[in-house]
Design an enzyme around this catalytic site. Structure first.
Site, PDB file in Angstrom:
ATOM      1  N   GLY A 188       0.782  -1.232   0.000  1.00 18.46           N
ATOM      2  CA  GLY A 188       0.000   0.000   0.000  1.00 18.46           C
ATOM      3  C   GLY A 188       0.810   1.277   0.000  1.00 18.46           C
ATOM      4  O   GLY A 188       1.951   1.334  -0.487  1.00 18.46           O
ATOM      5  N   HIS A 248      26.723   7.025  27.256  1.00 19.53           N
ATOM      6  CA  HIS A 248      27.374   8.296  26.919  1.00 19.53           C
ATOM      7  C   HIS A 248      28.423   8.066  25.838  1.00 19.53           C
ATOM      8  O   HIS A 248      29.179   7.105  25.941  1.00 19.53           O
ATOM      9  CB  HIS A 248      28.046   8.866  28.164  1.00 19.53           C
ATOM     10  CG  HIS A 248      28.821  10.110  27.904  1.00 19.53           C
ATOM     11  ND1 HIS A 248      28.221  11.336  27.725  1.00 19.53           N
ATOM     12  CD2 HIS A 248      30.163  10.312  27.766  1.00 19.53           C
ATOM     13  CE1 HIS A 248      29.152  12.249  27.509  1.00 19.53           C
ATOM     14  NE2 HIS A 248      30.339  11.655  27.517  1.00 19.53           N
TER      15      HIS A 248
HETATM   16  C1  LIG Z   1       4.162  10.853   1.611  1.00 19.63           C
HETATM   17  C2  LIG Z   1       3.743  10.033   2.802  1.00 19.63           C
HETATM   18  C3  LIG Z   1       4.652   9.762   3.810  1.00 19.63           C
HETATM   19  C4  LIG Z   1       4.288   8.991   4.889  1.00 19.63           C
HETATM   20  N1  LIG Z   1       5.218   8.739   5.856  1.00 19.63           N
HETATM   21  C5  LIG Z   1       4.879   8.002   6.925  1.00 19.63           C
HETATM   22  C6  LIG Z   1       5.847   7.690   7.915  1.00 19.63           C
HETATM   23  O1  LIG Z   1       7.002   8.071   7.829  1.00 19.63           O
HETATM   24  N2  LIG Z   1       5.458   6.925   8.961  1.00 19.63           N
HETATM   25  C7  LIG Z   1       4.176   6.484   9.099  1.00 19.63           C
HETATM   26  O2  LIG Z   1       3.890   5.805  10.077  1.00 19.63           O
HETATM   27  N3  LIG Z   1       3.243   6.742   8.167  1.00 19.63           N
HETATM   28  C8  LIG Z   1       3.564   7.496   7.094  1.00 19.63           C
HETATM   29  N4  LIG Z   1       2.632   7.733   6.132  1.00 19.63           N
HETATM   30  C9  LIG Z   1       1.252   7.242   6.327  1.00 19.63           C
HETATM   31  C10 LIG Z   1       1.115   5.778   5.986  1.00 19.63           C
HETATM   32  O3  LIG Z   1       1.554   5.562   4.677  1.00 19.63           O
HETATM   33  C11 LIG Z   1      -0.325   5.354   6.156  1.00 19.63           C
HETATM   34  O4  LIG Z   1      -0.763   5.679   7.449  1.00 19.63           O
HETATM   35  C12 LIG Z   1      -0.532   3.868   5.951  1.00 19.63           C
HETATM   36  O5  LIG Z   1      -0.097   3.482   4.676  1.00 19.63           O
HETATM   37  C13 LIG Z   1      -2.016   3.505   6.136  1.00 19.63           C
HETATM   38  O6  LIG Z   1      -2.190   2.140   5.937  1.00 19.63           O
HETATM   39  P1  LIG Z   1      -3.600   1.586   5.436  1.00 19.63           P
HETATM   40  O7  LIG Z   1      -3.453   0.101   5.405  1.00 19.63           O
HETATM   41  O8  LIG Z   1      -4.699   2.165   6.198  1.00 19.63           O
HETATM   42  O9  LIG Z   1      -3.767   2.172   3.965  1.00 19.63           O
HETATM   43  P2  LIG Z   1      -2.902   2.072   2.657  1.00 19.63           P
HETATM   44  O10 LIG Z   1      -1.476   1.876   2.947  1.00 19.63           O
HETATM   45  O11 LIG Z   1      -3.309   3.257   1.851  1.00 19.63           O
HETATM   46  O12 LIG Z   1      -3.399   0.741   1.972  1.00 19.63           O
HETATM   47  C14 LIG Z   1      -4.685   0.593   1.476  1.00 19.63           C
HETATM   48  C15 LIG Z   1      -4.617  -0.403   0.346  1.00 19.63           C
HETATM   49  O13 LIG Z   1      -5.933  -0.729  -0.038  1.00 19.63           O
HETATM   50  C16 LIG Z   1      -5.960  -0.896  -1.432  1.00 19.63           C
HETATM   51  N5  LIG Z   1      -7.348  -0.724  -1.885  1.00 19.63           N
HETATM   52  C17 LIG Z   1      -8.101   0.398  -1.786  1.00 19.63           C
HETATM   53  N6  LIG Z   1      -9.329   0.161  -2.281  1.00 19.63           N
HETATM   54  C18 LIG Z   1      -9.339  -1.130  -2.692  1.00 19.63           C
HETATM   55  C19 LIG Z   1     -10.317  -1.953  -3.290  1.00 19.63           C
HETATM   56  N7  LIG Z   1     -11.530  -1.497  -3.570  1.00 19.63           N
HETATM   57  N8  LIG Z   1      -9.991  -3.217  -3.565  1.00 19.63           N
HETATM   58  C20 LIG Z   1      -8.742  -3.694  -3.300  1.00 19.63           C
HETATM   59  N9  LIG Z   1      -7.783  -2.954  -2.751  1.00 19.63           N
HETATM   60  C21 LIG Z   1      -8.081  -1.689  -2.432  1.00 19.63           C
HETATM   61  C22 LIG Z   1      -5.013   0.166  -1.953  1.00 19.63           C
HETATM   62  O14 LIG Z   1      -4.537  -0.151  -3.235  1.00 19.63           O
HETATM   63  C23 LIG Z   1      -3.924   0.134  -0.894  1.00 19.63           C
HETATM   64  O15 LIG Z   1      -2.860  -0.706  -1.253  1.00 19.63           O
HETATM   65  C24 LIG Z   1       2.968   8.482   4.998  1.00 19.63           C
HETATM   66  C25 LIG Z   1       2.057   8.711   3.982  1.00 19.63           C
HETATM   67  C26 LIG Z   1       2.432   9.473   2.893  1.00 19.63           C
HETATM   68  C27 LIG Z   1       1.454   9.699   1.787  1.00 19.63           C
END
Ligand SMILES: Cc1cc2nc3c(=O)[nH]c(=O)nc-3n(C[C@H](O)[C@H](O)[C@H](O)COP(=O)(O)OP(=O)(O)OC[C@H]3O[C@@H](n4cnc5c(N)ncnc54)[C@H](O)[C@@H]3O)c2cc1C
Length: 459
Positions: free
Chosen positions: A44, A436
């Site tokens: 993701g 340290h």
């Molecule tokens: C630029 C940036 C920097 C970041 N840096 C950090 C950091 O340093 N540390 C940190 O802790 N967090 C960071 N984050 C935040 C972190 O990336 C997210 O909090 C995390 O990825 C959330 O996880 P999630 O599983 O909720 O969603 P996501 O990682 O967004 O995963 C959701 C997945 O669901 C899939 N999906 C969506 N709809 C469907 C569907 N209908 N059918 C099948 N698949 C689907 C998508 O393709 C995706 O792969 C950052 C985010 C960004 C944008």
């Protein structure tokens, strides 16, 4: 219940990001049958467009700064240039090694990995193309997308973090719209790579979710780095003409740039996925849950960025693990949102856990605070960084917040989170010996001071 040909599973997970895949791996470890549906790439946002690629860019930025500043350490180096294709190859290499590793983990766990876009058809069925995956439990983990502002269309020289991650040149002038975590990280990267950077933030301070003292120190450091920022200023519009994007502000001012990076937050991916039709409450796009991550529909849970709260990968991991254990009947302890550590990887880095001073005052009334200046910390002096460790404690009680800023300080968040989550008193921590010279020592010194026995602390 083993998976059968008709597709009956203990758990069907929609979305293979941090929250979804953590839930899948832990469920499989616990002997549950799992289907994991992903329309893009396993891992993701965090792995492909978030945490990992941005931190690779920030590391390359640090290398550029070290090369530029070598002479101040008596080492004569100069920065010749930043080769963005080379930087991108390094970044993509990191991502692809981790991606392969993760694919291997999912395969080895015998998780049924289903490629394609899924939609809910009732609370227990996810439809992916021709397949209907029915689960005793369904976990929604569809994550988030980069938002923009009304009337501001992304394209050309107007980008979100997603496009900016693979930019093939260093832009001369960058305007960053948004002074939150993603905005300040990119501002830091672009400045280190040689761009002229201006941050526009509508709120009165940068990183407004952090303790106010942290924002002040970051602003001081950014001024020193010649990263310009305008706070308390609202964006009015942007136009593109030729090679220039012109950003106008409600104050009447306008700024020309080669790139406008829109970093105004991330919205939940929940539209058109059948959630509401399945009876799940959706509030402004988010899926509210109770403290056990239940959506209100029996057997349907939500994890990660679609659940209101901190949008962090490790929160998603923890929620995914929690739900797997809940489904397996292990009755895990609820996740305390304020106990989740937060790190912002700009230079200087910011790390915090627990309540800000203002939040602690709201909750407890009077509190005691202490700021240990990194000026007294040997390792920070060696690195040439400025900053502090700030502690917030209940009067005569435990430490309820730790707020740190300084180069590389993110690595210190591990001990800070133990202190806050184990409700340690400064007197407990002051008895522990810190090596340290480390930056970790600054945490120890702050607790020594708050326990009434300061060592290298200047009043
Ligand atoms: C630029 C940036 C920097 C970041 N840096 C950090 C950091 O340093 N540390 C940190 O802790 N967090 C960071 N984050 C935040 C972190 O990336 C997210 O909090 C995390 O990825 C959330 O996880 P999630 O599983 O909720 O969603 P996501 O990682 O967004 O995963 C959701 C997945 O669901 C899939 N999906 C969506 N709809 C469907 C569907 N209908 N059918 C099948 N698949 C689907 C998508 O393709 C995706 O792969 C950052 C985010 C960004 C944008």
């Amino acid at each position: 219940m083993p998976a059968d040909a008709a597709g009956d599973y203990d758990v069907v997970i929609l979305g293979g990001g941090s929250g979804g895949y953590a839930c899948a791996l832990r469920s499989a470890e616990l002997g549950l049958s799992v289907a994991l549906v992903e329309k893009g790439r396993l891992g993701g946002t965090c792995l492909h467009q978030g945490c990992i690629p941005t931190k690779a860019l920030l590391h390359a930025a640090e290398v550029a700064d070290v090369a530029r500043e070598g002479a101040s350490f008596g080492v004569r180096t100069t920065l010749e240039s930043v080769d963005m294709p080379g930087v991108n190859a390094y970044k993509d290499g990191v991502v692809s090694r981790l991606y392969k590793g993760l694919q291997g983990l999912v395969k080895a766990a015998k998780i049924d990995y289903v490629e394609g876009a899924g939609v809910l058809d009732g609370p227990h069925t996810v439809v992916v193309g021709e397949r209907r995956l029915t689960g005793r439990n369904v976990v929604l983990a569809t994550g988030s997308y980069a938002k923009t502002l009304p009337g501001l269309e992304v394209g050309g020289r107007i980008m979100t973090s997603e496009q900016a991650l693979s930019i093939d040149h260093v832009p001369g002038r960058v305007v960053v719209l948004g002074g939150g975590v993603i905005g300040v990280e990119f501002a830091s990267v672009f400045k280190s790579f040689g761009s002229e950077v201006t941050i526009i933030e509508a709120l009165p301070r940068l990183v407004a979710a952090e303790d106010e003292a942290i924002s002040k120190q970051l602003e001081r450091s950014f001024r020193k780095r010649k990263i310009a920022f305008k706070t308390g200023v609202r964006f009015a519009g942007a136009t593109q003409e030729g090679d220039v994007v012109t950003v106008s502000l409600e104050s009447g001012e306008s700024i020309e740039a080669d790139l406008l990076l829109v970093a105004v937050g991330r919205g939940p991916v929940t539209e058109g996925l059948g959630y509401e039709a399945a009876g799940i409450t959706v509030d402004r796009g988010f899926v509210p849950t109770d403290s056990r991550l239940r959506t209100g529909v029996e057997g349907v849970y939500a994890v990660g960025d679609i659940v209101p709260g901190l949008q962090l990968a490790h929160r998603g991991f923890a929620q995914g693990i929690f739900v797997a254990e809940e489904i397996a009947g292990l009755a895990p302890a609820c996740i305390e949102e304020s106990g989740i550590p937060r790190v912002t990887y700009c230079d200087p880095e910011i790390a915090s856990v627990g309540l800000t001073e203002a939040q602690a005052r709201d909750k407890y009334g009077d509190v005691a605070t202490y700021e240990y200046n990194l000026g007294g910390n040997g390792k920070s002096q060696i690195l040439g960084t400025q900053g502090f460790v700030k502690l917030v404690r209940q009067v005569d009680g435990p430490v309820v917040g730790v707020h740190m800023i300084g180069a590389r300080i993110g690595e210190q968040v591990g001990e800070a989170q133990l202190i806050v989550n184990w409700e340690a008193h400064p007197e407990d921590v002051s008895g522990l010996i810190h090596a340290h010279p480390t930056q970790n020592e600054a945490l120890g010194e702050a607790h020594l001071a708050l326990a009434g026995k300061p060592l290298h602390a200047h009043a």
